[in-house]
Design an enzyme around this catalytic site. Structure first.
Site, PDB file in Angstrom:
ATOM      1  N   LYS A 156      19.631  18.955 -68.464  1.00  0.00           N
ATOM      2  CA  LYS A 156      19.144  20.333 -68.523  1.00  0.00           C
ATOM      3  C   LYS A 156      20.305  21.281 -68.826  1.00  0.00           C
ATOM      4  O   LYS A 156      21.457  20.959 -68.522  1.00  0.00           O
ATOM      5  CB  LYS A 156      18.549  20.732 -67.165  1.00  0.00           C
ATOM      6  N   ARG A 166       6.662  12.484 -63.360  1.00  0.00           N
ATOM      7  CA  ARG A 166       5.502  11.615 -63.609  1.00  0.00           C
ATOM      8  C   ARG A 166       5.858  10.145 -63.397  1.00  0.00           C
ATOM      9  O   ARG A 166       5.014   9.347 -63.011  1.00  0.00           O
ATOM     10  CB  ARG A 166       4.970  11.870 -65.035  1.00  0.00           C
ATOM     11  N   ASP A 213      14.173  13.663 -68.600  1.00  0.00           N
ATOM     12  CA  ASP A 213      13.865  14.851 -67.799  1.00  0.00           C
ATOM     13  C   ASP A 213      12.376  14.895 -67.410  1.00  0.00           C
ATOM     14  O   ASP A 213      11.972  15.700 -66.590  1.00  0.00           O
ATOM     15  CB  ASP A 213      14.260  16.118 -68.573  1.00  0.00           C
ATOM     16  N   LYS A 245       5.768  15.040 -55.183  1.00  0.00           N
ATOM     17  CA  LYS A 245       7.006  14.747 -55.916  1.00  0.00           C
ATOM     18  C   LYS A 245       8.230  15.158 -55.083  1.00  0.00           C
ATOM     19  O   LYS A 245       8.382  16.327 -54.737  1.00  0.00           O
ATOM     20  CB  LYS A 245       6.996  15.501 -57.254  1.00  0.00           C
ATOM     21  N   GLU A 276      10.820  13.087 -65.408  1.00  0.00           N
ATOM     22  CA  GLU A 276      10.983  12.056 -64.365  1.00  0.00           C
ATOM     23  C   GLU A 276       9.928  12.130 -63.283  1.00  0.00           C
ATOM     24  O   GLU A 276       9.648  11.121 -62.631  1.00  0.00           O
ATOM     25  CB  GLU A 276      12.387  12.181 -63.744  1.00  0.00           C
ATOM     26  N   ASP A 290      13.065  20.881 -56.667  1.00  0.00           N
ATOM     27  CA  ASP A 290      12.142  19.973 -57.350  1.00  0.00           C
ATOM     28  C   ASP A 290      11.474  18.989 -56.387  1.00  0.00           C
ATOM     29  O   ASP A 290      10.742  18.092 -56.803  1.00  0.00           O
ATOM     30  CB  ASP A 290      12.890  19.226 -58.463  1.00  0.00           C
ATOM     31  N   ASP A 308      17.027  17.732 -59.795  1.00  0.00           N
ATOM     32  CA  ASP A 308      16.664  17.296 -61.148  1.00  0.00           C
ATOM     33  C   ASP A 308      17.655  17.858 -62.161  1.00  0.00           C
ATOM     34  O   ASP A 308      17.544  19.001 -62.599  1.00  0.00           O
ATOM     35  CB  ASP A 308      15.239  17.769 -61.472  1.00  0.00           C
TER      36      ASP A 308
HETATM   37  N1  BES Z   1      11.176  19.596 -62.615  1.00  0.00           N
HETATM   38  C1  BES Z   1      10.915  19.820 -63.990  1.00  0.00           C
HETATM   39  C2  BES Z   1       9.830  20.864 -64.225  1.00  0.00           C
HETATM   40  C3  BES Z   1      10.198  22.279 -63.919  1.00  0.00           C
HETATM   41  C4  BES Z   1      10.739  23.083 -64.915  1.00  0.00           C
HETATM   42  C5  BES Z   1       9.933  22.842 -62.703  1.00  0.00           C
HETATM   43  C6  BES Z   1      11.034  24.394 -64.656  1.00  0.00           C
HETATM   44  C7  BES Z   1      10.212  24.155 -62.459  1.00  0.00           C
HETATM   45  C8  BES Z   1      10.774  24.935 -63.427  1.00  0.00           C
HETATM   46  C9  BES Z   1      10.450  18.530 -64.662  1.00  0.00           C
HETATM   47  O1  BES Z   1      10.997  17.374 -64.151  1.00  0.00           O
HETATM   48  C10 BES Z   1      10.853  18.625 -66.095  1.00  0.00           C
HETATM   49  O2  BES Z   1      12.013  18.631 -66.342  1.00  0.00           O
HETATM   50  N2  BES Z   1       9.886  18.680 -66.990  1.00  0.00           N
HETATM   51  C11 BES Z   1      10.139  18.788 -68.375  1.00  0.00           C
HETATM   52  C12 BES Z   1       9.245  17.817 -69.090  1.00  0.00           C
HETATM   53  C13 BES Z   1       9.550  17.692 -70.541  1.00  0.00           C
HETATM   54  C14 BES Z   1      10.851  16.959 -70.732  1.00  0.00           C
HETATM   55  C15 BES Z   1       8.421  16.936 -71.191  1.00  0.00           C
HETATM   56  C16 BES Z   1       9.850  20.225 -68.796  1.00  0.00           C
HETATM   57  O3  BES Z   1       8.871  20.773 -68.344  1.00  0.00           O
HETATM   58  O4  BES Z   1      10.641  20.775 -69.551  1.00  0.00           O
HETATM   59 ZN    ZN Z   2      11.634  17.451 -62.207  1.00  0.00          ZN
HETATM   60 MN    MN Z   3      12.845  16.923 -65.079  1.00  0.00          MN
END
Ligand code: BES
Ligand code: ZN
Ligand code: MN
Length: 515
Positions: free
Chosen positions: A286, A360, A356, A274, A358, A297, A279
């Site tokens: 966020k 996947r 968010d 990825k 994104e 990210d 992000d």
């Molecule tokens: N890049 C984030 C995941 C992340 C969160 C990495 C905290 C490191 C620390 C990812 O893109 C994300 O935002 N995931 C969301 C998914 C949710 C919206 C289903 C998450 O984990 O909150």
């Molecule tokens: Zn992310």
């Molecule tokens: Mn995200």
């Protein structure tokens, strides 16, 4: 990143450099201390005073001027380093990580003492062969000698020390495995440090185009194949996931491909990382506190490209292809919106409920396209994918999900070997159900529970029957377990050494066989 030269030099007494290191196992009594005869009296005296018992990380700095009994030594200083008890390694990573940590502690002492030229007397142990001991020590030294000071002024205190220039390992008997081991440790560590460099770059410098430029430069140096799919290619191919994530951005997306395809290869491994260079969450924005960390990210993308650096240097007889779907995730006027429906490369449609989620979306296209283009024997993806994995495993294990037992075990072993442990989480129909959509084939979030697994369940739609494993490094890509060779803050370079270990120990043909 260390620019040091590494070599074998067995002349301990003749070494005239800045620091000479001897390692000592933990001992219960003075009599049980085993160490080099040159420092034996000093170490025993320190033991008597209660200053030193060989406990892990304990150090003793000695100055061999005349009258100290160390007159046979020509080095400016001596460091005696406690190794702890190698017979008692219950933590993941085992005795290999003990020597890696010793290397890290040595590098930290070198920084404190501004050491440029170092010699380490290779410790002898019955728990690890000399080749692996050298490998892990050198790996720890290289990883520990890392600092990112590029954006500090030339006169700043951070730039006073420019790191190790020369590292010698001194052996007890002339075992050629030591030189081989040093090379293995050095190449793996330098690749991981390169990944740390990428991650440390701010998002205004490390863009999708920077990923592409890195890959092109690496391909040129090592004659790898390199393909960069541009936005227009993505449109032609129908990569609706990466295009959707990029919609809110002014920076063009890139799908970066590095190919190591030796002619005599029997099979090819596909690595997908990825590469979200920042992000923000997009329209599902966020919260502001900590958002600056989201420049990290892209650590999965960094891991696969940097692993290719070691692959290119080592030229194994399996093929390896690395793919990084790269873009940032912003909220410009054209950004993808909650409720939008997109179509991925393999034709599957997805309802975007949360912009968010994104990672996947971009991985889905990269996985499906990579499998279609390269017919790999297996595919491994690595991504800072979910906050949920951090809730579950914290900062000490990465999450592992897989549709294939053999591949999962190979990765668990590689992670253990690298000191980057993985913990398996399940997959299955019940989780797949959580991402069913009323309007499209799937939706991009799966509700409150099992967030790390529902993210993997999304990816599962894009790998077909290909043996596949997914590493969620959201908790370990930065703030990874504090160790002497991993900074408390900042990127760890996680995944690079695990992938390199996986390829080095790859069991050819195993994916074709049932377990
Ligand atoms: N890049 C984030 C995941 C992340 C969160 C990495 C905290 C490191 C620390 C990812 O893109 C994300 O935002 N995931 C969301 C998914 C949710 C919206 C289903 C998450 O984990 O909150
Ligand atoms: Zn992310
Ligand atoms: Mn995200």
């Amino acid at each position: 990143m260390t620019t040091a030269q590494f070599k074998v030099d067995d002349n301990v007494a003749g070494f005239q450099g800045d620091l000479l290191v001897f390692c000592v196992n933990q001992a219960e009594t003075k009599e049980k201390i085993v160490c080099h005869h040159l420092v034996e009296n000093q170490v025993r005296a320190a033991f008597d005073l209660g200053d030193f018992s060989g406990k892990e990380g304990q150090t003793l700095v000695l100055y061999p001027f005349s009258g100290t009994g160390l007159t046979d030594v020509r080095a400016a200083r001596i460091l005696v380093l406690g190794l702890g008890d190698p017979s008692d390694q219950t933590e993941p990573g085992g005795v290999r990580d003990l020597f890696r940590r010793a290397g890290g502690t040595i590098a930290r002492q070198c920084e404190a003492l501004k050491v440029a030229t170092l010699m380490v007397a290779l410790p002898e142990t019955s728990f690890l062969d000399p080749g692996q001991t050298a490998e892990c020590l050198v790996e720890g030294i290289c990883l520990g000698d890392y600092r990112f000071v590029k954006y500090k002024q030339a006169q700043s205190k951070e730039r006073e020390y420019s790191g190790l220039q020369q590292v010698c390992l001194a052996r007890v008997n002339t075992d050629p495995a030591v030189e081989t081991g040093m090379g293995l440790g050095r190449r793996a560590a330098l690749a991981a440090c390169e990944a740390r460099n990428m991650a440390n770059e701010p998002a205004n410098a490390w863009t999708a185009s920077a990923f592409a430029a890195f890959a092109q430069a690496l391909a040129k140096t090592h004659s790898l194949g390199c393909r960069i799919l541009e936005k227009s290619d993505m449109e032609r191919l129908g990569m609706g996931g990466i295009l959707a994530v990029n919609q809110g951005s002014g920076e063009p997306p890139k799908l970066v491909v590095l190919e190591y395809l030796p002619e005599q290869r029997s099979e090819t491994l596909l690595l997908v990382g990825k590469g979200v260079t920042f992000d923000s969450g997009g329209i599902s924005l966020k919260p502001a506190p900590g958002m600056e960390k989201m420049k990290y990210d892209m650590c999965g993308g960094a891991a696969v490209l940097c692993a290719m650096q070691a692959v290119a240097e080592e030229r194994p007889d399996v093929g390896v292809v690395a793919i990084v779907p790269a873009t940032d995730n912003l909220a410009g006027g054209l950004a993808v919106k909650p409720g939008d429906v997109i179509r991925h490369f393999n034709g599957k449609t997805a309802e975007i409920v949360n912009t968010d989620a994104e990672g996947r979306m971009i991985l889905a296209d990269a996985l499906a396209w990579g499998i279609d283009a390269y017919h790999p024997c297996c595919v491994v993806d690595i991504a800072t994918l979910t906050g949920a994995v951090v809730m579950g495993l914290g900062h000490h294990y990465s999450g592992l999900m897989a549709n294939n037992e053999t591949l999962a075990r190979c990765l668990e072993q590689a992670g253990e070997r690298a000191g980057e442990p993985l913990w398996r989480l399940p997959l299955g129909k019940a989780y797949a159900k959580q991402i069913e959509s009323k309007v499209a084939d799937i939706r991009n979030i799966g509700g409150k529970s099992a967030g790390a697994i529902t993210a993997a369940a999304y990816l599962e739609n894009f790998v077909g029957d290909t043996p596949w494993a997914h590493m969620d490094i959201a908790g370990t890509a930065w703030d990874f377990t504090e160790k002497s060779y991993v900074a408390k803050e900042g990127p760890s370079g996680i995944g690079v050494r695990t992938l390199v270990a996986l390829i080095r120990t790859w069991p050819k043909g195993a994916m074709a066989q049932p377990l």
